[in-house]
Design a protein around this motif. Structure first.
Motif, PDB file in Angstrom:
ATOM      1  N   SER A 227     -17.955  62.292 103.595  1.00  0.00           N
ATOM      2  CA  SER A 227     -19.231  62.412 102.898  1.00  0.00           C
ATOM      3  C   SER A 227     -19.823  61.067 102.513  1.00  0.00           C
ATOM      4  O   SER A 227     -20.952  60.996 102.048  1.00  0.00           O
ATOM      5  N   HIS A 228     -19.089  59.993 102.703  1.00  0.00           N
ATOM      6  CA  HIS A 228     -19.606  58.666 102.372  1.00  0.00           C
ATOM      7  C   HIS A 228     -20.317  58.107 103.582  1.00  0.00           C
ATOM      8  O   HIS A 228     -19.758  58.045 104.672  1.00  0.00           O
ATOM      9  N   PHE A 229     -21.570  57.688 103.416  1.00  0.00           N
ATOM     10  CA  PHE A 229     -22.386  57.362 104.583  1.00  0.00           C
ATOM     11  C   PHE A 229     -22.611  55.873 104.771  1.00  0.00           C
ATOM     12  O   PHE A 229     -23.430  55.467 105.576  1.00  0.00           O
ATOM     13  N   ALA A 230     -21.917  55.019 104.037  1.00  0.00           N
ATOM     14  CA  ALA A 230     -22.090  53.577 104.201  1.00  0.00           C
ATOM     15  C   ALA A 230     -20.718  52.945 104.354  1.00  0.00           C
ATOM     16  O   ALA A 230     -20.153  52.397 103.421  1.00  0.00           O
ATOM     17  N   VAL A 231     -20.172  53.028 105.548  1.00  0.00           N
ATOM     18  CA  VAL A 231     -18.820  52.547 105.822  1.00  0.00           C
ATOM     19  C   VAL A 231     -18.898  51.321 106.725  1.00  0.00           C
ATOM     20  O   VAL A 231     -19.432  51.397 107.824  1.00  0.00           O
ATOM     21  N   TYR A 232     -18.367  50.198 106.264  1.00  0.00           N
ATOM     22  CA  TYR A 232     -18.332  49.062 107.181  1.00  0.00           C
ATOM     23  C   TYR A 232     -17.081  49.148 108.055  1.00  0.00           C
ATOM     24  O   TYR A 232     -16.073  49.718 107.659  1.00  0.00           O
ATOM     25  N   PRO A 233     -17.136  48.605 109.286  1.00  0.00           N
ATOM     26  CA  PRO A 233     -16.072  48.846 110.265  1.00  0.00           C
ATOM     27  C   PRO A 233     -14.783  48.108 109.928  1.00  0.00           C
ATOM     28  O   PRO A 233     -14.791  47.027 109.346  1.00  0.00           O
ATOM     29  N   ARG A 234     -13.670  48.687 110.343  1.00  0.00           N
ATOM     30  CA  ARG A 234     -12.365  48.095 110.061  1.00  0.00           C
ATOM     31  C   ARG A 234     -12.215  46.716 110.677  1.00  0.00           C
ATOM     32  O   ARG A 234     -11.593  45.830 110.081  1.00  0.00           O
ATOM     33  N   GLN A 235     -12.772  46.512 111.865  1.00  0.00           N
ATOM     34  CA  GLN A 235     -12.619  45.207 112.514  1.00  0.00           C
ATOM     35  C   GLN A 235     -13.300  44.105 111.719  1.00  0.00           C
ATOM     36  O   GLN A 235     -12.803  42.973 111.647  1.00  0.00           O
ATOM     37  N   LEU A 236     -14.420  44.403 111.095  1.00  0.00           N
ATOM     38  CA  LEU A 236     -15.097  43.416 110.257  1.00  0.00           C
ATOM     39  C   LEU A 236     -14.204  43.029 109.080  1.00  0.00           C
ATOM     40  O   LEU A 236     -14.015  41.846 108.775  1.00  0.00           O
ATOM     41  N   SER A 258     -15.352  54.348 100.565  1.00  0.00           N
ATOM     42  CA  SER A 258     -14.443  55.257 101.256  1.00  0.00           C
ATOM     43  C   SER A 258     -13.098  54.621 101.572  1.00  0.00           C
ATOM     44  O   SER A 258     -12.268  55.232 102.239  1.00  0.00           O
ATOM     45  N   GLY A 259     -12.877  53.384 101.122  1.00  0.00           N
ATOM     46  CA  GLY A 259     -11.550  52.797 101.206  1.00  0.00           C
ATOM     47  C   GLY A 259     -11.213  52.020 102.458  1.00  0.00           C
ATOM     48  O   GLY A 259     -10.033  51.799 102.752  1.00  0.00           O
ATOM     49  N   THR A 260     -12.213  51.559 103.213  1.00  0.00           N
ATOM     50  CA  THR A 260     -11.934  50.836 104.451  1.00  0.00           C
ATOM     51  C   THR A 260     -11.068  49.606 104.210  1.00  0.00           C
ATOM     52  O   THR A 260     -10.147  49.320 104.987  1.00  0.00           O
ATOM     53  N   THR A 261     -11.343  48.860 103.144  1.00  0.00           N
ATOM     54  CA  THR A 261     -10.547  47.665 102.863  1.00  0.00           C
ATOM     55  C   THR A 261      -9.085  48.040 102.640  1.00  0.00           C
ATOM     56  O   THR A 261      -8.173  47.349 103.111  1.00  0.00           O
ATOM     57  N   LEU A 284     -12.173  60.752  98.250  1.00  0.00           N
ATOM     58  CA  LEU A 284     -12.272  60.621  99.697  1.00  0.00           C
ATOM     59  C   LEU A 284     -11.430  59.452 100.185  1.00  0.00           C
ATOM     60  O   LEU A 284     -10.707  59.554 101.184  1.00  0.00           O
ATOM     61  N   ALA A 285     -11.506  58.324  99.470  1.00  0.00           N
ATOM     62  CA  ALA A 285     -10.719  57.151  99.840  1.00  0.00           C
ATOM     63  C   ALA A 285      -9.225  57.433  99.725  1.00  0.00           C
ATOM     64  O   ALA A 285      -8.435  57.027 100.585  1.00  0.00           O
ATOM     65  N   ARG A 286      -8.827  58.124  98.659  1.00  0.00           N
ATOM     66  CA  ARG A 286      -7.411  58.436  98.473  1.00  0.00           C
ATOM     67  C   ARG A 286      -6.892  59.271  99.641  1.00  0.00           C
ATOM     68  O   ARG A 286      -5.830  59.003 100.201  1.00  0.00           O
ATOM     69  N   ARG A 288      -8.135  59.431 102.623  1.00  0.00           N
ATOM     70  CA  ARG A 288      -8.165  58.604 103.829  1.00  0.00           C
ATOM     71  C   ARG A 288      -6.966  57.666 103.886  1.00  0.00           C
ATOM     72  O   ARG A 288      -6.361  57.471 104.954  1.00  0.00           O
ATOM     73  N   LEU A 289      -6.584  57.091 102.754  1.00  0.00           N
ATOM     74  CA  LEU A 289      -5.435  56.190 102.716  1.00  0.00           C
ATOM     75  C   LEU A 289      -4.149  56.935 103.049  1.00  0.00           C
ATOM     76  O   LEU A 289      -3.262  56.404 103.737  1.00  0.00           O
ATOM     77  N   LEU A 290      -4.038  58.159 102.590  1.00  0.00           N
ATOM     78  CA  LEU A 290      -2.848  58.942 102.894  1.00  0.00           C
ATOM     79  C   LEU A 290      -2.771  59.307 104.366  1.00  0.00           C
ATOM     80  O   LEU A 290      -1.684  59.420 104.940  1.00  0.00           O
ATOM     81  N   LYS A 291      -3.949  59.456 104.986  1.00  0.00           N
ATOM     82  CA  LYS A 291      -3.985  59.778 106.425  1.00  0.00           C
ATOM     83  C   LYS A 291      -3.850  58.521 107.275  1.00  0.00           C
ATOM     84  O   LYS A 291      -3.704  58.613 108.494  1.00  0.00           O
ATOM     85  N   ARG A 292      -3.983  57.339 106.629  1.00  0.00           N
ATOM     86  CA  ARG A 292      -3.863  56.050 107.328  1.00  0.00           C
ATOM     87  C   ARG A 292      -4.911  55.888 108.426  1.00  0.00           C
ATOM     88  O   ARG A 292      -4.614  55.507 109.553  1.00  0.00           O
ATOM     89  N   ARG A 293      -6.194  56.177 108.091  1.00  0.00           N
ATOM     90  CA  ARG A 293      -7.225  55.978 109.123  1.00  0.00           C
ATOM     91  C   ARG A 293      -8.566  55.649 108.460  1.00  0.00           C
ATOM     92  O   ARG A 293      -8.737  55.817 107.273  1.00  0.00           O
TER      93      ARG A 293
END
Length: 293
Positions: A227-236, A258-261, A284-286, A288-293
């Protein structure tokens, strides 16, 4: 959660709510970054990688949210104050990687409809045209902020162009489609930790050596199915974390979203602390971190 609680052992300040993401190296502090950071001890983090809410571009539905200020000068002032605390909690040789986008004046419009291709585009408010600017002007938010941070004591070391090869199309007919954002590298001290060898650009020709990372980074956007619509990419984020820290170091993201960092820090064996105002995004970030993605 114990490694995050160590941050507060020497502080008498009230501890903010902490949501532990078990089995990973990232923790989330739920609260307003303007007060949360004051609870952190000096010189705790080796680097900070973050992307704050862009001014006038998103409505996160949270009262008092940074990015919803009516005046661009208040937005800059709010972020300068936040990042002053970031400077305090960085180690002496710490670095600060700041991703921020630009925007145009609203032209007097007071709201914006939802776009089927960009659900986050809908807004219940639009900021007034900043003083001294005209309708259709590019505001220059990134450089306004970068220069204000420089004036506040940061070393402004470089600007980086994040080029988006898969940028969203625009229907404009009187200017090019914007396909880039800025990343600024700022430092606390004149001398600082920077691992240039960790982010060398690989040579296309195997007979040539890898070369120093340039200031234009071609990285595709990376939507996250949440549901978070402003996610910067992992490679960045990965390039910033690799250059600014070593395995085991602490990394701060004061606008965790959403926890990308945190996801990247898990990949790279860094301990991460994220601060997030919106409890729904923190959850949502929590997950995502548990799913490791």
């Amino acid at each position: 959660m114990s490694h995050l609680l160590e941050l507060f052992e020497e502080s008498d300040a009230p501890r903010p709510e902490i949501r532990d993401a078990s089995h990973n190296l990232a923790d989330i502090v739920v609260g307003d970054v303007r007060t949360v950071l004051q609870s952190f001890p000096d010189e705790t983090f080796r680097t900070c990688v973050t992307s704050p809410p862009y001014w006038g571009l998103r409505d996160y539905g949270t009262e008092g949210q940074i990015g919803a200020e009516k005046d661009i000068r208040d937005y800059i002032k709010d972020l300068v104050a936040v990042f002053r605390e970031v400077r305090r909690v960085l180690t002496h040789d710490g670095t600060f990687w700041l991703n921020v986008g630009d925007s145009y004046t609203s032209g007097g419009r007071t709201w914006r409809d939802v776009d089927a291709k960009n659900k986050g585009r809908g807004m219940s408010y639009r900021a007034d045209t900043p003083e001294g600017l005209k309708p259709k002007d590019l505001i220059g938010v990134p450089w306004r902020l970068a220069l204000a941070l420089q004036e506040d004591g940061w070393y402004l070391r470089t600007d980086i162009i994040w080029n988006k090869p898969n940028c969203q199309p625009e229907s404009v007919k009187d200017r090019p489609t914007r396909s880039h954002e800025y990343v600024f590298l700022l430092t606390k001290s004149e001398k600082y930790f920077y691992d240039h060898s960790a982010i060398l650009e690989p040579a296309i020709d195997p007979k040539q050596k890898a070369k120093n990372r340039r200031t234009v980074w071609n990285i595709n956007t990376e939507p996250y199915p949440g549901s978070h619509f402003a996610v910067y990419p992992r490679q960045l984020v990965r390039l910033c974390v690799q250059a600014g820290s070593q395995p085991g170091d602490r990394v701060l993201d004061p606008f965790f979203g959403s926890g990308t960092t945190g996801v990247v820090c898990n990949e790279l064996a860094r301990r991460c602390t994220g601060v997030e105002l919106n409890a729904d995004y923190a959850e949502l970030a929590r997950e995502r971190l548990l799913k490791r993605r």
